[in-house]
Design a protein around this motif. Structure first.
Motif, PDB file in Angstrom:
ATOM      1  N   HIS A   1      27.127 -28.135  -0.847  1.00  0.00           N
ATOM      2  CA  HIS A   1      25.903 -28.898  -0.545  1.00  0.00           C
ATOM      3  C   HIS A   1      24.992 -28.191   0.438  1.00  0.00           C
ATOM      4  O   HIS A   1      23.816 -28.550   0.563  1.00  0.00           O
ATOM      5  CB  HIS A   1      26.269 -30.289  -0.026  1.00  0.00           C
ATOM      6  CG  HIS A   1      26.744 -30.325   1.395  1.00  0.00           C
ATOM      7  ND1 HIS A   1      28.019 -29.973   1.771  1.00  0.00           N
ATOM      8  CD2 HIS A   1      26.108 -30.689   2.539  1.00  0.00           C
ATOM      9  CE1 HIS A   1      28.150 -30.110   3.071  1.00  0.00           C
ATOM     10  NE2 HIS A   1      27.006 -30.551   3.565  1.00  0.00           N
ATOM     11  N   THR A   2      25.486 -27.178   1.135  1.00  0.00           N
ATOM     12  CA  THR A   2      24.656 -26.425   2.083  1.00  0.00           C
ATOM     13  C   THR A   2      24.071 -25.165   1.454  1.00  0.00           C
ATOM     14  O   THR A   2      23.564 -24.305   2.166  1.00  0.00           O
ATOM     15  CB  THR A   2      25.491 -26.022   3.300  1.00  0.00           C
ATOM     16  OG1 THR A   2      26.624 -25.255   2.859  1.00  0.00           O
ATOM     17  CG2 THR A   2      25.974 -27.242   4.068  1.00  0.00           C
TER      18      THR A   2
ATOM     19  N   GLY B   1      26.542 -22.698  12.309  1.00  0.00           N
ATOM     20  CA  GLY B   1      25.805 -23.767  11.655  1.00  0.00           C
ATOM     21  C   GLY B   1      24.321 -23.524  11.647  1.00  0.00           C
ATOM     22  O   GLY B   1      23.594 -24.110  10.840  1.00  0.00           O
TER      23      GLY B   1
ATOM     24  N   ALA C   1      32.943 -33.908   5.824  1.00  0.00           N
ATOM     25  CA  ALA C   1      33.995 -33.701   4.814  1.00  0.00           C
ATOM     26  C   ALA C   1      34.904 -34.905   4.715  1.00  0.00           C
ATOM     27  O   ALA C   1      36.101 -34.777   4.424  1.00  0.00           O
ATOM     28  CB  ALA C   1      34.796 -32.434   5.114  1.00  0.00           C
TER      29      ALA C   1
ATOM     30  N   HIS D   1      27.507 -22.677   6.902  1.00  0.00           N
ATOM     31  CA  HIS D   1      28.456 -23.646   6.342  1.00  0.00           C
ATOM     32  C   HIS D   1      29.715 -23.813   7.193  1.00  0.00           C
ATOM     33  O   HIS D   1      30.474 -24.771   6.996  1.00  0.00           O
ATOM     34  CB  HIS D   1      28.851 -23.210   4.931  1.00  0.00           C
ATOM     35  CG  HIS D   1      29.712 -24.195   4.202  1.00  0.00           C
ATOM     36  ND1 HIS D   1      29.216 -25.370   3.668  1.00  0.00           N
ATOM     37  CD2 HIS D   1      31.049 -24.194   3.936  1.00  0.00           C
ATOM     38  CE1 HIS D   1      30.207 -26.045   3.096  1.00  0.00           C
ATOM     39  NE2 HIS D   1      31.325 -25.360   3.242  1.00  0.00           N
TER      40      HIS D   1
ATOM     41  N   HIS E   1      21.492 -27.332  10.944  1.00  0.00           N
ATOM     42  CA  HIS E   1      21.020 -26.208  10.127  1.00  0.00           C
ATOM     43  C   HIS E   1      19.558 -25.928  10.455  1.00  0.00           C
ATOM     44  O   HIS E   1      18.648 -26.106   9.640  1.00  0.00           O
ATOM     45  CB  HIS E   1      21.227 -26.506   8.654  1.00  0.00           C
ATOM     46  CG  HIS E   1      22.640 -26.883   8.318  1.00  0.00           C
ATOM     47  ND1 HIS E   1      23.724 -26.162   8.764  1.00  0.00           N
ATOM     48  CD2 HIS E   1      23.153 -27.918   7.599  1.00  0.00           C
ATOM     49  CE1 HIS E   1      24.841 -26.723   8.330  1.00  0.00           C
ATOM     50  NE2 HIS E   1      24.521 -27.787   7.621  1.00  0.00           N
TER      51      HIS E   1
ATOM     52  N   GLN F   1      32.858 -30.446  12.964  1.00  0.00           N
ATOM     53  CA  GLN F   1      31.671 -30.356  13.809  1.00  0.00           C
ATOM     54  C   GLN F   1      32.037 -30.523  15.282  1.00  0.00           C
ATOM     55  O   GLN F   1      32.783 -31.410  15.660  1.00  0.00           O
ATOM     56  CB  GLN F   1      30.638 -31.378  13.357  1.00  0.00           C
ATOM     57  CG  GLN F   1      30.160 -31.089  11.939  1.00  0.00           C
ATOM     58  CD  GLN F   1      28.879 -31.815  11.570  1.00  0.00           C
ATOM     59  OE1 GLN F   1      28.545 -32.828  12.142  1.00  0.00           O
ATOM     60  NE2 GLN F   1      28.170 -31.287  10.596  1.00  0.00           N
TER      61      GLN F   1
ATOM     62  N   LYS G   1      29.228 -35.598   3.626  1.00  0.00           N
ATOM     63  CA  LYS G   1      29.314 -34.208   3.187  1.00  0.00           C
ATOM     64  C   LYS G   1      29.499 -33.280   4.378  1.00  0.00           C
ATOM     65  O   LYS G   1      30.285 -32.323   4.322  1.00  0.00           O
ATOM     66  CB  LYS G   1      28.056 -33.826   2.408  1.00  0.00           C
ATOM     67  CG  LYS G   1      27.825 -34.639   1.141  1.00  0.00           C
ATOM     68  CD  LYS G   1      26.539 -34.229   0.457  1.00  0.00           C
ATOM     69  CE  LYS G   1      26.271 -35.064  -0.787  1.00  0.00           C
ATOM     70  NZ  LYS G   1      24.997 -34.690  -1.442  1.00  0.00           N
ATOM     71  N   ASP G   2      28.783 -33.549   5.462  1.00  0.00           N
ATOM     72  CA  ASP G   2      28.891 -32.702   6.651  1.00  0.00           C
ATOM     73  C   ASP G   2      30.235 -32.881   7.350  1.00  0.00           C
ATOM     74  O   ASP G   2      30.793 -31.926   7.894  1.00  0.00           O
ATOM     75  CB  ASP G   2      27.756 -33.022   7.633  1.00  0.00           C
ATOM     76  CG  ASP G   2      26.390 -32.673   7.068  1.00  0.00           C
ATOM     77  OD1 ASP G   2      26.327 -31.792   6.186  1.00  0.00           O
ATOM     78  OD2 ASP G   2      25.390 -33.282   7.489  1.00  0.00           O
TER      79      ASP G   2
ATOM     80  N   ILE H   1      31.232 -27.264   8.673  1.00  0.00           N
ATOM     81  CA  ILE H   1      31.447 -28.451   7.845  1.00  0.00           C
ATOM     82  C   ILE H   1      32.892 -28.939   7.993  1.00  0.00           C
ATOM     83  O   ILE H   1      33.845 -28.186   7.830  1.00  0.00           O
ATOM     84  CB  ILE H   1      31.126 -28.146   6.369  1.00  0.00           C
ATOM     85  CG1 ILE H   1      29.655 -27.718   6.226  1.00  0.00           C
ATOM     86  CG2 ILE H   1      31.421 -29.356   5.491  1.00  0.00           C
ATOM     87  CD1 ILE H   1      28.658 -28.725   6.723  1.00  0.00           C
ATOM     88  N   GLY H   2      33.043 -30.222   8.312  1.00  0.00           N
ATOM     89  CA  GLY H   2      34.352 -30.834   8.452  1.00  0.00           C
ATOM     90  C   GLY H   2      35.017 -30.615   9.789  1.00  0.00           C
ATOM     91  O   GLY H   2      36.109 -31.136  10.025  1.00  0.00           O
TER      92      GLY H   2
END
Length: 663
Positions: A261-262, A459, A557, A469, A425, A475, A554-555, A472-473
């Protein structure tokens, strides 16, 4: 169209009246002073030349012929002067527009009631809506508010056609399920074919529009009213369509979100004559991410766009024949550009100046065409700006920007303040911030001058997709290591005062400030004397109230209802028991991106724990603080908080304060 003149909007601020006004100005690309074109409106914007260059259309809310606009309308003005003339009278208002090639019609966007097919019906409904007494907002939509406002209740964003001479309006989407993306990308989201027969636009093909849904590009034939989907693959998010000069191809921006998604956005070419043919990706191996809007070279050989690279945003030129990309004009930070008749005009700023406009013909050097802010800056001394690199998380190279005060003395000890950017981002870079201006925060009228540090942590955009990316999951994890590495570097400098190191940030940077507070011991055992958290995420579960809620799982996860431990492991509130660093919390009630329940919970938690804290809350501001007087208050509170914690006191420098500054 002939490249001889450009038109732009210029905003001026009146601090005493706590207001801003925007007017149109004409700039000569051949030399000569700029000339103010409009004076009667307060929000004149989005100017666009007619195809023959004899008129300029723009959007404004004005009073004319004893009629005051209650929604934005379209106006025309001659470039040589005179009064502007209103050419639309559409109750729902005008959001954006583009001229049709014949110069007799204008296509525009508006939030309309989809069941109503005529302009007269829309106007009647608008009047009824304007005169209503109730204030409730009722919806069954997934996408119902954005940034700082509820989307117009019961309305969708359509394309409409205005006949300039008669004022007649036709809804091009009437009776269909088509609508433009509710994020409203403005005129970059659609384009008119050079022969005027078709319009290409971005569209959410899902049955229920959501923020973050992959968009498709659709073409509308104005004669047959037939809609043709030019992209069909839901794994690609496409937008920003732009017809080639011959009308045979459409350039667009597309990201392969089906893979991740990124994913970076690439240039793609669509063939409108063969809609079932897969799109052609240009520069597939180029590591950058393309931003709309796009512009074609006049001969169709190349496409211009802006994109970030290592803390700067350049204007790039992609040559189609060789499939190669090169810098057309280096940043600073390119904020906008246009090209006509071989003349390129670029609006760009840098860390050392606000936006300036330059014009360039062919290979000749670019020439500046305005001096709007020169007088204001003539008496202002700015400190030096440097960039450095350090070794951060995962052993990766991490960029850090440094802004020094004009009074910097390398032989003296200076306080050091982290300004942590949002996004995540996004990037700190060679740009002139208005809301978090590093020079203002470095050079104090009162109090010690600070060195400002801005780390482009994992990021951040502009450093390749893997870097972007990586968080992700998880942060907070890598970003903290990068910021701590930045602090290590700073404390190794002879001019850094280890007793006066501060962490401040907004949005995602505010999240990281709260994260730091829960993971780094308070001073004097830890590093940071005090922190400032602006619009920061505090509670990941509560932040599901944000407009961006479809994107957050999504960010992270994880969905909080499926894997609560993983979500809580990325939530600062989970670590509130370790928060002991004095903190100024700032938030706005109109912030729908990070709702103010975060700031209030953060502040209340600190107070309940007996931690020194102060709250600055705005009832009338969003994710940003925009009103002149509120902005000044923001800066005063920000600087006073740091000064009160290790800054200047009546007895000297370096004294600790138990309480925050007086209002």
């Amino acid at each position: 169209p002939d490249g001889s003149r450009a038109v732009c909007s210029v905003t001026s601020f009146d601090v005493d009246n706590n207001s801003a006004s925007t007017a149109l100005w004409l700039l000569s690309t051949l030399g000569g002073a700029p000339r103010q074109l409009t004076r009667c409106g307060s929000k004149d914007g989005q100017p666009a030349w007619s195809p023959t260059g004899d008129r300029i259309a723009f959007i404004a809310k004005r009073e004319q012929a004893s009629k005051k606009d209650d929604s934005a309308q379209l106006y025309l003005i001659a470039p040589d002067g005179g009064e502007a003339t209103r050419i639309s009278d559409f109750g729902p208002g005008i959001e954006s527009f583009k001229w049709m090639p014949d110069g007799k019609r204008i296509v525009f966007t508006a939030w309309v009631w989809p069941a109503l097919k005529t302009a007269a019906a829309q106007n009647r409904q608008h009047k009824a809506w304007r005169d209503r007494k109730e204030s409730g907002y009722a919806t069954g939509e997934s996408f119902y508010r954005f940034w700082d406002h509820n989307l117009p209740m019961g309305r969708v964003l359509h394309l409409l056609l205005l006949d300039v001479a008669s004022g007649r309006i036709t809804d091009l989407f009437a009776g269909t399920r088509h609508e433009l993306p509710r994020v409203d990308e403005g005129s970059a989201g659609y384009d008119v074919r050079p022969d005027g027969r078709c319009i290409a636009f971005a569209h959410d093909p899902q049955a229920e529009p959501r923020l973050g849904s992959p968009l498709a590009v659709v073409e509308l034939d104005l004669k047959t009213r037939r809609f043709t989907a030019l992209t069909h693959d839901a794994a690609w998010d496409c937008g920003g369509p732009r017809y080639s000069p011959d009308g045979r191809q459409i350039a667009a921006v597309a990201a392969h979100v089906g893979s991740v998604h990124t994913a970076n956005a690439h240039l793609v070419l669509l063939d409108a004559s063969k809609p079932r043919r897969p799109h052609r990706v240009l520069g597939a191996e180029w590591p950058g991410s393309v931003d709309a809007p796009l512009r074609w070279a006049a001969d169709g050989s190349a496409i211009y766009f802006s994109a970030e690279e290592r803390g700067r945003c350049h204007l790039w030129r992609h040559d189609i024949a060789s499939d190669s990309t090169e810098v057309a004009q280096a940043g600073g930070w390119v904020q906008g550009f246009d090209i006509a008749a071989g003349v390129l005009v670029v609006a760009a700023d840098s860390a050392l100046h606000p936006v300036r406009l330059h014009a360039r013909r062919g290979a000749a050097p670019a020439q500046r065409v305005e001096s709007f802010n020169d007088r204001l800056l003539a008496g202002v001394q700015l400190g030096e700006v440097k960039e450095t690199t350090l070794r951060g998380a995962l052993g990766d190279e991490v960029q850090m920007w440094l802004t020094f005060p004009p009074s910097f003395k390398p032989g003296r000890k200076h306080p050091v303040t982290h300004l942590i950017h949002g996004g995540p981002h996004a990037a700190a870079g060679d740009t002139f911030g208005y809301r978090w201006n590093a020079h203002v925060l470095a050079a104090r009228a009162a109090g010690p001058a600070h060195v400002i540090a801005q780390v482009n942590f994992h990021g951040s955009s502009g450093f390749g997709h893997a870097f972007k990316h990586s968080l992700i999951g998880r942060q907070g994890e890598l970003e903290l290591q990068d910021i701590e590495a930045g602090t290590d570097w700073l404390l190794a400098q002879p001019w850094a005062d280890p007793q006066r190191v501060y962490a401040t940030g907004g949005s995602y940077g505010g999240f990281l400030v709260a994260w730091i507070n829960g993971h780094v011991p308070a001073w004097p055992e830890g590093r940071y004397r005090a922190t400032v958290c602006h619009a920061g995420v505090f509670d990941r579960v509560a932040t599901f109230s944000a407009d961006s809620y479809p994107l957050r799982p999504k960010d992270l996860a994880a969905n909080f209802w499926d894997d609560l431990p993983r979500v809580l492991a990325q939530s600062p509130a989970t670590f509130a028991g370790a928060m002991n660093t004095p903190t100024l919390v700032i938030h706005g009630a109109l912030d729908y991106r990070v709702p103010d329940c975060n700031g209030l919970a953060h502040y209340n938690t600190l107070k309940a724990r007996g931690v020194d804290a102060r709250l600055l809350w705005f009832a009338d501001e969003n994710h940003w603080v925009l009103k002149p007087q509120n902005s000044l208050l923001w800066y005063r509170e920000f600087m006073a908080w740091l000064d009160a914690h290790g800054g200047v006191t009546r007895k000297g420098v370096g004294k600790s304060a138990r309480r925050g500054p007086a209002p």
